[in-house]
Structures are given as structure tokens and as C-alpha cells.
Design a protein around this motif. Sequence first.
Motif, PDB file in Angstrom:
ATOM      1  N   GLU A 111       1.201 -11.163   1.129  1.00 10.85           N
ATOM      2  CA  GLU A 111       0.783 -11.085  -0.281  1.00 10.85           C
ATOM      3  C   GLU A 111       0.249  -9.709  -0.676  1.00 10.85           C
ATOM      4  OE1 GLU A 111      -0.242 -15.382   0.992  1.00 10.85           O
ATOM      5  OE2 GLU A 111       0.006 -13.392   1.882  1.00 10.85           O
ATOM      6  N   VAL A 112      -0.227  -8.938   0.299  1.00  6.21           N
ATOM      7  CA  VAL A 112      -0.770  -7.614  -0.038  1.00  6.21           C
ATOM      8  C   VAL A 112       0.215  -6.496   0.277  1.00  6.21           C
ATOM      9  CG1 VAL A 112      -3.127  -8.417   0.349  1.00  6.21           C
ATOM     10  CG2 VAL A 112      -1.907  -7.269   2.207  1.00  6.21           C
ATOM     11  N   SER A 113       1.315  -6.834   0.899  1.00  6.17           N
ATOM     12  CA  SER A 113       2.298  -5.821   1.269  1.00  6.17           C
ATOM     13  C   SER A 113       2.861  -5.137   0.027  1.00  6.17           C
ATOM     14  CB  SER A 113       3.428  -6.457   2.072  1.00  6.17           C
ATOM     15  OG  SER A 113       4.428  -5.517   2.387  1.00  6.17           O
ATOM     16  N   GLY A 114       2.902  -3.821   0.053  1.00  8.48           N
ATOM     17  CA  GLY A 114       3.502  -3.053  -1.034  1.00  8.48           C
ATOM     18  C   GLY A 114       2.649  -2.909  -2.273  1.00  8.48           C
ATOM     19  N   ARG A 115       1.420  -3.378  -2.254  1.00 11.91           N
ATOM     20  CA  ARG A 115       0.573  -3.279  -3.439  1.00 11.91           C
ATOM     21  C   ARG A 115      -0.103  -1.912  -3.578  1.00 11.91           C
ATOM     22  NH1 ARG A 115      -0.318  -7.910  -6.375  1.00 11.91           N
ATOM     23  NH2 ARG A 115       0.331  -9.870  -5.395  1.00 11.91           N
ATOM     24  N   GLY A 116      -0.069  -1.102  -2.528  1.00 14.38           N
ATOM     25  CA  GLY A 116      -0.679   0.210  -2.635  1.00 14.38           C
ATOM     26  C   GLY A 116      -2.188   0.151  -2.785  1.00 14.38           C
ATOM     27  N   TRP A 117      -2.824  -0.610  -1.917  1.00 11.91           N
ATOM     28  CA  TRP A 117      -4.280  -0.780  -1.952  1.00 11.91           C
ATOM     29  C   TRP A 117      -4.902  -0.123  -0.720  1.00 11.91           C
ATOM     30  CZ3 TRP A 117      -4.552  -6.708  -3.412  1.00 11.91           C
ATOM     31  CH2 TRP A 117      -4.311  -6.850  -4.787  1.00 11.91           C
ATOM     32  N   PRO A 118      -5.236   1.164  -0.783  1.00  8.73           N
ATOM     33  CA  PRO A 118      -5.872   1.831   0.362  1.00  8.73           C
ATOM     34  C   PRO A 118      -7.199   1.200   0.760  1.00  8.73           C
ATOM     35  CG  PRO A 118      -5.102   3.441  -1.256  1.00  8.73           C
ATOM     36  CD  PRO A 118      -4.989   2.098  -1.895  1.00  8.73           C
ATOM     37  N   GLY A 119      -7.864   0.523  -0.180  1.00  6.36           N
ATOM     38  CA  GLY A 119      -9.146  -0.110   0.118  1.00  6.36           C
ATOM     39  C   GLY A 119      -9.069  -1.142   1.225  1.00  6.36           C
ATOM     40  N   LEU A 120      -7.861  -1.648   1.496  1.00  4.87           N
ATOM     41  CA  LEU A 120      -7.701  -2.610   2.586  1.00  4.87           C
ATOM     42  C   LEU A 120      -8.030  -1.994   3.949  1.00  4.87           C
ATOM     43  CD1 LEU A 120      -4.409  -4.420   1.485  1.00  4.87           C
ATOM     44  CD2 LEU A 120      -6.723  -5.374   1.467  1.00  4.87           C
ATOM     45  N   ASP A 121      -7.988  -0.661   4.028  1.00  2.00           N
ATOM     46  CA  ASP A 121      -8.332  -0.004   5.294  1.00  2.00           C
ATOM     47  C   ASP A 121      -9.775  -0.280   5.707  1.00  2.00           C
ATOM     48  OD1 ASP A 121      -5.824   1.060   5.552  1.00  2.00           O
ATOM     49  OD2 ASP A 121      -6.361   3.055   4.832  1.00  2.00           O
ATOM     50  N   LEU A 122     -10.619  -0.649   4.755  1.00  5.12           N
ATOM     51  CA  LEU A 122     -12.021  -0.909   5.065  1.00  5.12           C
ATOM     52  C   LEU A 122     -12.234  -2.265   5.735  1.00  5.12           C
ATOM     53  CD1 LEU A 122     -13.620   0.269   1.702  1.00  5.12           C
ATOM     54  CD2 LEU A 122     -13.639   1.519   3.875  1.00  5.12           C
ATOM     55  N   VAL A 123     -11.281  -3.175   5.572  1.00 10.09           N
ATOM     56  CA  VAL A 123     -11.486  -4.556   6.024  1.00 10.09           C
ATOM     57  C   VAL A 123     -11.742  -4.607   7.523  1.00 10.09           C
ATOM     58  CG1 VAL A 123     -10.391  -6.806   6.313  1.00 10.09           C
ATOM     59  CG2 VAL A 123     -10.211  -5.595   4.120  1.00 10.09           C
ATOM     60  N   ARG A 124     -10.859  -4.020   8.309  1.00 10.24           N
ATOM     61  CA  ARG A 124     -11.016  -4.121   9.765  1.00 10.24           C
ATOM     62  C   ARG A 124     -12.168  -3.256  10.280  1.00 10.24           C
ATOM     63  NH1 ARG A 124      -4.597  -4.780  11.260  1.00 10.24           N
ATOM     64  NH2 ARG A 124      -4.582  -7.026  10.860  1.00 10.24           N
ATOM     65  N   ALA A 125     -12.411  -2.144   9.622  1.00 11.10           N
ATOM     66  CA  ALA A 125     -13.558  -1.325  10.027  1.00 11.10           C
ATOM     67  C   ALA A 125     -14.855  -2.112   9.865  1.00 11.10           C
ATOM     68  CB  ALA A 125     -13.594  -0.048   9.202  1.00 11.10           C
TER      69      ALA A 125
END
Length: 309
Positions: A84-98
Motif C-alpha cells: 500500500e505504501v509502495s511508490g508513494r514517495g514518502w521518505p518519512g517511512l525511513d523513520l519507522v524502523r529507526a
Amino acid sequence: MDMNTIEAVVRTTDPAEWRDGDAWLAGGTVLFSYGSYAFGPQPLTRLLDLGSAGWTPITVTGDGIDIAATCTVAGLYNLPDLPEVSGRGWPGLDLVRACCDSFVASFKVWNMSTVGGNICTSLPAGPMTSLCAGLDGTATILSTGGTSRSVPVADFVTGDATNCLAPGELLRSVHLPASALSARVAFRRLSLSNLGRSGALLIGRLDGGTSLVLTVTAATKRPVQLRFDGLPDADHLAAALDEAIPAGLYHDDIHGLPAWRRDMTYRLAEEIRAELAAPEGMPGLAVSGDFWPPRTGPASGSTHLSKGA
């Protein structure tokens, strides 16, 4: 797990059923460790169990992401891989795993602890507070009178283990807006010990490619958010931190003295400013602490213990 005063466990999501002596139960990783006197001299007598709430853990739309309070940390960790988030261009997702890795928790906590539980526990080092505040998350709160209200997560935690919830109120979900998820982000975290509790955790966001939003957590008793119309220089950033965070707001416990937390806040804030001021992907930038840059692939399994997973 000293909870020998509990007389009943009630499966409900309705704040109208709450009464004195109750506690909401989600994952229970903190509640069970605190015991029957978790909230004061009067013992708990009932647990209101959210285990059968049936709330969809994660909902993705064009407006952003809604995270149910009962979503587990392990479930949230998988968010960047959802189709569902693929291709949305949301760099903020990089924070999730951190932020998930910042739990530095056992596999039991990893699979039972919930996003809402971590925010409601309201410890300064709560990484779900850090994540949701850093992405301008808005909490939906269910009240005992059948109404609901919305509160920015940055304002939800009011101090060390204190928050804005009135007795009986229930955190239902957190909404992360697409506008924040679309911004370039940077993350810094430091601890006094290897894989220890966060002593300082800062998140930077570059809204519109020009405006810096800096969120300070773990170092302070509650989240502190600074917003700049543009990207400040180092002196302007330091001056803004001076004004926004008085000495008494820095947290003081075994995981870090206030003076150290203050120094690390300024250090990490400047690293974030420099990273977001540089062209994206530029090598050679200083990175203090753990978990950044983000992992590019899924964890090898939900039961390994390295880096908090």
C-alpha cells in the motif's frame, strides 16, 4: 507481575465502562511490570482488555497513514514493505524502523508492545512518541462521555510519565499526514551504553524542501518541536534551542545527566541540520549513534535480538 488485586478482566473498547480502579490493557508489557500500584496508592481492581478490539493495525490512504493504538511494534516495523505504501514517495517511512529499533527490546516486547501503549506510558525515551511527534502525528482520543478529541502527539506527552489523558480516556489511533511523510527526514539517537535506552533522540524534517522541523525527544521530559521558515545556520539553530529548552526541561535519570543530554541535543541537532542542508545522499556526513541510515530490507526475523528487534 504483582497484580494480585485484579478482580475482573473486561473485554471492551468503550470508555463509558471505565471506573475508578480500572486500567486499559493493550500489550501489557509495561502495565504488568508496574503491578497493581502502577498509578498510585490505590490498587487496580479491573483491567479493560483491548485484545479483542479488532482495530485494523495500519490503514494507508492518499491522506497519510492511520496507526491503531493496538498496532504492535513488530507490525509497525513491516510498514515500509507494505504494498500500500509502495511508490508513494514518502521518505518519512525511513523513520519507522529507526524508531522501532530504538526500543532495544526483547522479542516478547517486540511482538506484544503496542504503539499506543508506548505513547500512553509517556516515558521521555518512548520511540513511538518520537516517531509520531516527528511526523506531525495527530492522536484521536475517545472520551468517557461518548465524544472524541484530537491532540498533536507532540503535545500528548506533558512530562516524565505524564500525558494529557483524563481518567478513563482511551487513545484510539494516530494519523500521520502525507505532507509530513513526503518530506526528507534525518534521524539521530544516542545512548550511554551499547543498545541502551535512548538518552537523546532527534528527528529532522525538511518540509517543502526548505523548512526545517526539528523534534527533540528522550533528552527532554516531553517532546519539544522547533519550526523554521527556512533552513537555519548553525548559530540560529543553537539560539533557537537555547530559547525552546530551559535547563529544567532536560531529563535526569540513570540513562543520562541533564548536562550530557543538553550537549548531545545540540550536537545531534547540528548533524541533522548539516545533513538536510547537503544534497541528498551526500557521503561523508557525521552520523552519531545507532540505526541511521535506515535499513533497506526487512529484518531477518522477529525473534532476533540485535539492534532491538
